[in-house]
Design a protein around this motif. Structure first.
Motif, PDB file in Angstrom:
ATOM      1  N   ASP A  44       0.862  -1.187   0.000  1.00 51.73           N
ATOM      2  CA  ASP A  44       0.000   0.000   0.000  1.00 51.73           C
ATOM      3  C   ASP A  44       0.900   1.239   0.000  1.00 51.73           C
TER       4      ASP A  44
ATOM      5  N   GLN B  37       2.936   8.072   3.490  1.00 50.29           N
ATOM      6  CA  GLN B  37       2.532   9.258   4.241  1.00 50.29           C
ATOM      7  C   GLN B  37       2.480   8.968   5.735  1.00 50.29           C
TER       8      GLN B  37
ATOM      9  N   LYS C  97       0.139   4.253   0.012  1.00 46.02           N
ATOM     10  CA  LYS C  97      -0.351   5.344   0.854  1.00 46.02           C
ATOM     11  C   LYS C  97       0.298   5.334   2.236  1.00 46.02           C
TER      12      LYS C  97
END
Length: 803
Positions: free
Chosen positions: A157, A162, A159
Motif C-alpha cells: 500500500d 505518508q 499510501k
C-alpha cells in the motif's frame, strides 16, 4: 544549550506542527529540524517557535478552580483549544485462547514468541523506534527487520508512505504488556488503528486483536474531556456547589468515593486529567472487542473473528482441525500442520535457537510446485529469545560465576520440552504465573499525564523482567540431562538452562521451572519486583504507621527477620507443582486459579491490615486426577472440616505472604533435618481430619519420640514460629488460629448498624468470636513439599568442563 525536552513534549509539538491533514502544514525537513532541536535542547526554527511555546505552556497551566477560569484558558490559549491530537490504543485480545490452543510446548512457545515479537518490535517499528535505542532496545537489535517491516507494508500500500513520514518514536507512550498507546496526527488515527489490527491477523492468522483511536483537543490532554462549546462543561465549581451531587451514585461511579482525609476537590482533579482520555479509549476498546461497530468510525467490522473454511475430504491438522497445508517431514511422526500451527512451530524453534537442520521441514511444507508456481514463504522475522536476554543479563550481574560455575557457557543450550525441565527435579516441574497488584488503582490515582504513563510502563516492565532474571540467576544452574528415554534419548548428556519463560509482558510473568526451586523462585520474583521499584522512590510508602500496621498480618513469627513491605505495588503469584507429563492446558488453568486466589488474599490483607506486599498460593499435585473441579471447591469440600459444636478446621494454610512463604520453606528444611520418619508425617496428615485434639495428641506423641536436638528444631521452627495460641501459652501444634475469620466476623459486627456496640459489648463479642474461631494448619503443605527439599546444602554442579 539547555536540557533536552521531554519526549511527550516533542510528540505533542510534532502533531501540532503537522496539522490535522494528511499533508503536513510545514515541510517535513523543518519538522525533523524542530524534533532534533527539542531533543538536544537547542532553539527550534522560527516558523514553529510559537507552536512549541504553546505546547510548553500546556505543561505549566494551573488547574482552573471554576468554569470561568476554564473558559479564560480557552481564550488566552486559543491554539491549545482549537488544535487536536490523535490518540491510539490497541493490542492482542484473548491471548490465552491463542497461546494455549495447542497442547505441546513448542507450539505454545512459538505462539507466545510471535505475539511478543509483534508487541515489542513490529508495532514500534511503525514509529521507527529503532532510532531510539534507549527506549526500545529490542527494536535497535532488530534494526534491519524494523525497516523491512515498513518497506514490505509500503509495497502493498503506497499510501503508507505518508503514515511513515508522520510517525516518530516519541509518539509512543508505551508498547509493553501486549498493548500500545501512542499519539499521532489526527488524520492518521483510522489508518493506524486498522494497521495495528491487520498486523496481528496477517502474522498470526488466528489471534484476536483490537485497536481504537480518537482525536482530542490539546487542552484535554491536561484537563480531561471537555464539552464543546466549553460553557456546557460541568466543572469543579458545579461539582462543589451541591453536596447531593458529590454523593449521588452516578457521580461517585465516575469520580469515585471520598476516602478519609481526602477532600472533594482532590477527587475531582484526580479524574480530570489525561487519565480520563485513556479511560475513554479503554471503553471504546471494550466495545469494539465485543464486536460492536463504533458510531461514526468508517472502519472494517471485527464482529466476525478469523475463520478458515474446511472441507470434509481435505486433511486437517490435529489441533483445531483446520485445513492442513503439508506434512512436517523431519519432525517426529511427521504431523500435518495448518498454516497457523506451522507458524507457531517454526517460531518456537527459532526462539529456542535450534539448529537449522531441524527446521528444514518448514521449507518443505511451504514450498511446493503448483501449476508451475512456487508458494510464497512466510518468514518468522526477528524472533525474541528470553533466554538470550537472560544470558545478556548474567554477563553484567553478580550471578555469572555462581550460575555457570564450572560449565562452559557455550555448551549450555535451551530446554526443548517439559521432560527436560522436569529432568532437573525427578520428573516434576513448577508452573509460575505472576501478576501485579493494585496496578489499576495506582494508574487511576497517581498517573495524571502522558509522561507519567510513559515512565510507569517502562518502570513496571523493567522491574518485571529483571525480577525474573534475578530469581533464575539466584536459584538455578545449568543441568546435564540424564536417564531420558524414547524420542528424547538422543538428548542425554546435553547441558541446558532448566527453565522456560513463556512470556514477560507488562506486569505479567509465565514461566516453567524445576519443581524443587519453584517456590523459591516465586518468592524472589515478588521480592525483587518490589526492591527494583523502590529504587525509583516514586513507589515508596512514606507513612511509617501504615508500614508498621501492615507487618501485623504475618502468621510466621520465626527467626527469619521481617522486612516490612514499603512499596505501593507488588506481585501475587500462583505456583503449581506437578509432573512434567501433566497436560499444559490443564496445568495453566489451575495455575491461573491459584493466581486469582493469591490476588484475593492480597486484596483482603490490604483492606484489613494495609498490607501492600506480595502473596503466593501454591498447590502440589501428584496426579492429574487429583482435582476434578476447581481448586476453591476442592479446598472447601475436601480440605475443610466442620462438625457440630466443633471449630472449623482448614487442612491447608495457603495463600501466604512472601514473608510467610520464606518461613514455610525454612520450616520444611528443618522438618527434613529433624529426621522425622516419613510414615509418621503421613500419619499425622491423615489424622488432621479427625479433629483438633486428636491431631494435637498424635503430633505431640510422635514429636517427643525424636532426639532432643531434633525436638528443639521442630519446637523453634514450627511450634514457636507458627502455632503459638492467641490467648495462652498452651500447645496448639500442628494447628494455628485462623485470624482472618476473626477479623472478618468482627468487621461484620462493627458495621452492622442495627446492633450498636459499646465497649463492654465489643469485648464480649471478641471473646465469643475467639471461641467460635476456626483453625488452619501448614502440615499438609509441609508434607507435600517434603520430597522437593534437598537432603543437604547445595553443592557446586559439575556437569561440564570449561573448554
Amino acid at each position: 544549550m539547555t536540557d533536552s525536552t521531554n519526549p511527550i513534549t516533542i510528540a505533542i509539538a510534532w502533531c501540532l506542527a503537522w496539522g490535522e491533514g494528511k499533508q503536513p502544514q510545514f515541510d517535513v525537513t523543518l519538522l525533523q529540524q524542530m524534533r532534533q532541536a527539542l531533543s538536544e535542547g537547542k532553539e527550534v526554527p522560527e516558523e514553529v517557535h510559537s507552536l512549541v511555546e504553546s505546547v510548553k505552556q500546556l505543561e505549566v497551566l494551573k488547574f482552573p478552580q471554576s468554569l470561568d477560569g476554564l473558559i479564560a484558558l480557552t481564550q488566552n490559549y486559543p491554539t491549545l483549544w482549537n488544535s487536536k491530537i490523535g490518540l491510539v490504543y490497541g493490542g492482542a485480545t484473548k491471548i490465552k485462547q491463542y497461546v494455549f490452543e495447542a497442547a505441546k510446548l513448542p507450539d505454545i512457545r512459538g505462539a507466545s514468541g510471535l505475539l511478543d515479537r509483534i508487541n515489542l518490535i513490529d508495532l514500534p517499528a511503525f514509529f521507527k523506534c529503532e532510532e531510539s535505542p534507549q527506549d526500545f532496545p529490542e527494536c535497535q537489535q532488530a534494526r534491519n527487520y524494523c525497516q523491512n517491516v515498513r518497506r514490505q507494508l509500503q509495497n502493498k500500500d503506497e499510501k503508507l508512505q505518508q503514515l511513515w513520514a508522520a510517525l516518530i518514536p516519541e509518539l509512543v507512550i508505551y508498547s509493553t504488556g501486549g498493548n500500545i498507546l501512542a499519539f499521532c496526527p489526527t488524520a492518521f488515527v483510522t489508518d493506524l488503528t486498522n494497521l495495528i489490527e491487520k498486523r496481528y491477523t496477517e502474522e498470526t492468522l488466528t489471534a484476536n486483536s483490537c485497536a481504537v483511536g480518537d482525536s482530542f483537543r490539546l487542552l484535554e490532554t491536561r484537563f480531561g474531556l471537555l464539552n464543546s462549546p466549553i460553557e456546557q462543561t460541568k466543572w469543579l465549581d458545579w461539582y462543589l456547589q451541591d453536596e447531593t451531587r458529590q454523593t449521588h451514585s452516578i457521580t461517585q461511579a465516575y469520580f469515585g468515593r471520598k476516602k478519609e482525609g481526602e477532600d472533594w476537590e482532590d477527587l475531582f482533579k484526580r479524574r480530570k486529567n489525561f487519565n480520563e482520555l485513556a479511560g475513554k479509549l479503554a471503553a471504546l476498546f471494550q466495545k469494539r472487542r465485543n464486536g460492536n461497530d463504533l458510531v461514526g468510525a468508517a472502519r472494517p467490522s471485527r464482529c466476525y473473528p478469523p475463520m478458515f473454511e474446511t472441507h470434509p475430504y481435505l486433511v486437517r491438522d490435529t489441533v483445531e482441525h483446520r485445513t492442513a497445508i503439508a506434512p512436517a517431514r523431519g519432525l517426529p511422526d511427521e504431523p500435518w500442520f495448518s498454516d497457523a500451527i506451522a507458524r507457531k512451530r517454526i517460531v518456537g524453534q527459532r526462539t529456542k535457537r535450534e539448529d537449522s537442520s531441524g527446521q528444514g521441514w518448514y521449507k518443505t511444507a511451504q514450498f511446493g510446485w503448483q501449476s508451475g508456481q512456487v508458494k510464497k514463504l512466510w518468514q518468522p522475522g526477528k524472533v525474541l529469545s528470553w533466554v538470550f536476554k537472560f544470558e545478556q543479563f548474567l554477563k553484567n550481574s553478580d550471578y555469572y560465576q555462581e550460575y555457570y560455575q564450572v560449565v562452559s557457557k557455550k555448551k549450555v543450550k535451551e530446554a526443548r520440552s517439559l521432560t527436560e525441565i522436569g529432568n532437573a527435579s525427578n520428573g516434576f516441574v513448577g508452573y509460575i504465573y505472576a501478576d501485579g497488584n493494585n496496578m489499576g488503582g495506582y494508574i487511576q490515582n497517581e498517573l495524571n499525564t502522558p509522561a507519567d504513563y510513559r515512565k510507569f510502563s517502562r518502570d513496571i516492565f523493567t522491574a518485571t523482567e529483571e525480577s525474573v532474571y534475578h530469581a533464575l540467576g539466584q536459584h538455578l544452574q545449568p543441568h546435564k540431562l540424564k536417564d531420558l528415554a524414547g524420542e528424547n534419548k538422543h538428548r542425554n548428556g546435553a547441558i541446558i538452562h532448566p527453565f522456560e519463560i513463556l512470556t514477560i509482558g507488562g506486569d505479567d510473568v509465565m514461566l516453567i521451572v524445576p519443581a524443587d526451586k519453584a517456590l523459591e523462585i516465586a518468592k524472589t520474583i515478588g521480592e525483587e519486583f518490589e526492591r527494583i521499584l523502590l529504587e525509583k522512590e516514586d513507589y515508596r510508602i512514606t507513612d511509617q504507621e501504615l508500614i508498621s500496621h501492615s507487618s501485623e498480618c504475618h502468621r510466621y513469627k520465626g527467626e527469619i527477620p521481617l522486612v516490612p513491605s514499603q512499596c505501593q505495588l507488588s506481585m501475587s503469584v500462583g505456583v503449581l507443582i506437578t509432573a512434567s507429563n501433566t497436560p499444559i492446558y490443564y496445568a495453566e488453568n489451575l495455575t491461573n486459579q491459584l493466581l486469582k486466589s493469591a490476588k484475593k488474599k492480597a486484596k483482603q490483607l490490604k483492606q484489613w491490615h494495609d498490607y501492600h506486599g506480595g502473596t503466593v498460593d501454591f498447590l502440589t499435585m501428584k496426579s492429574v486426577t487429583m482435582i476434578s473441579s476447581n481448586i476453591e471447591s476442592f479446598r472447601q469440600e475436601a480440605l475443610t472440616k466442620q462438625r457440630p459444636r466443633q471449630p472449623k478446621l482448614k487442612l491447608y494454610g495457603s495463600p501466604y505472604t512472601l514473608h510467610e512463604l520464606g518461613g514455610l520453606l525454612k520450616t520444611a528444611e528443618k522438618l527434613k533435618e529433624s529426621e522425622f520418619p516419613r510414615s509418621q508425617l503421613y500419619q499425622i496428615r491423615s489424622l488432621l481430619e479427625r479433629g483438633k485434639h486428636t491431631a494435637i495428641l498424635n503430633y505431640r506423641y510422635f514429636r517427643v519420640r525424636l532426639k532432643v536436638d531434633n525436638q528443639k528444631l521442630l519446637k523453634d521452627n514450627f511450634e514457636q514460629a507458627w502455632c503459638k495460641p492467641l490467648t495462652n501459652d498452651g500447645n496448639l501444634a500442628p494447628w494455628m488460629s485462623d485470624i482472618s475469620i476473626i477479623i472478618h466476623n468482627l468487621m461484620l459486627l462493627l458495621f452492622f448498624e442495627t446492633f450498636p456496640l459499646k465497649q463492654f459489648r465489643l469485648q464480649y463479642a471478641v471473646l465469643g468470636l475467639l471461641k467460635k474461631s476456626s483453625y488452619e494448619t501448614i502440615w499438609r503443605e509441609l508434607v507435600d513439599l517434603y520430597p522437593f527439599i534437598p537432603e543437604t546444602a547445595k553443592q557446586p554442579s559439575k556437569v561440564g568442563v570449561e573448554s
